[in-house]
Design an enzyme around this catalytic site. Structure first.
Site, PDB file in Angstrom:
ATOM      1  CG  ASN A   1     -19.083  -1.123 -14.060  1.00  0.00           C
ATOM      2  OD1 ASN A   1     -18.618  -2.235 -14.233  1.00  0.00           O
ATOM      3  ND2 ASN A   1     -18.730  -0.348 -13.063  1.00  0.00           N
ATOM      4  CB  CYS A   2     -21.758  -1.060 -20.556  1.00  0.00           C
ATOM      5  SG  CYS A   2     -20.308  -0.144 -21.109  1.00  0.00           S
ATOM      6  CB  THR A   3     -26.593  -1.060 -17.727  1.00  0.00           C
ATOM      7  OG1 THR A   3     -25.779  -0.872 -16.587  1.00  0.00           O
ATOM      8  CG2 THR A   3     -27.854  -1.811 -17.362  1.00  0.00           C
TER       9      THR A   3
ATOM     10  CE1 TYR B   1     -18.165   1.494 -23.668  1.00  0.00           C
ATOM     11  CE2 TYR B   1     -15.869   1.945 -24.120  1.00  0.00           C
ATOM     12  CZ  TYR B   1     -17.120   1.614 -24.570  1.00  0.00           C
ATOM     13  OH  TYR B   1     -17.331   1.432 -25.896  1.00  0.00           O
TER      14      TYR B   1
END
Length: 105
Positions: free
Chosen positions: A4-6, A28
């Site tokens: 998961n990236c933000t 990730y």
């Protein structure tokens, strides 16, 4: 969660000093990917974009604006801001969201 990236975007009216701030974390794979800061000048497009992640095809035609991008050194995924001060992220992380493909809630 894994993979998961933000991305955080802060507009000039939301920052204390009027700055526009773009931030992204990548958690990730190995969690670290070398980046390149690149400027793409404005140009006229007449080509077909094909997504490496999903295979979606989008015809690009007409005058495009110049933009900067902070992209992975190896792949063309990343984020950038165009000459109209519009920011975007193109990491195609929708591929990890099952609802995008089958409509489940």
């Amino acid at each position: 969660m894994r993979d998961n990236c933000t991305t955080m975007l802060v507009g000039k009216k939301a920052s204390l000093d009027g700055s526009t701030i773009v931030d992204r974390d990548e958690d990730y794979d190995q969690g670290f990917n070398e980046k390149c800061f690149v400027y793409y000048p404005a140009k006229n497009y007449d080509e077909l974009f094909v997504s490496k992640g999903t295979g979606v095809e989008i015809p690009l035609k007409g005058e495009g604006c110049g933009f900067t991008a902070v992209r992975d050194a190896v792949e063309d995924y990343g984020q950038g801001i165009n000459s109209y001060n519009v920011a975007m992220s193109s990491a195609e992380s929708e591929a990890s969201n099952r609802r995008v493909f089958d409509g489940s809630q």
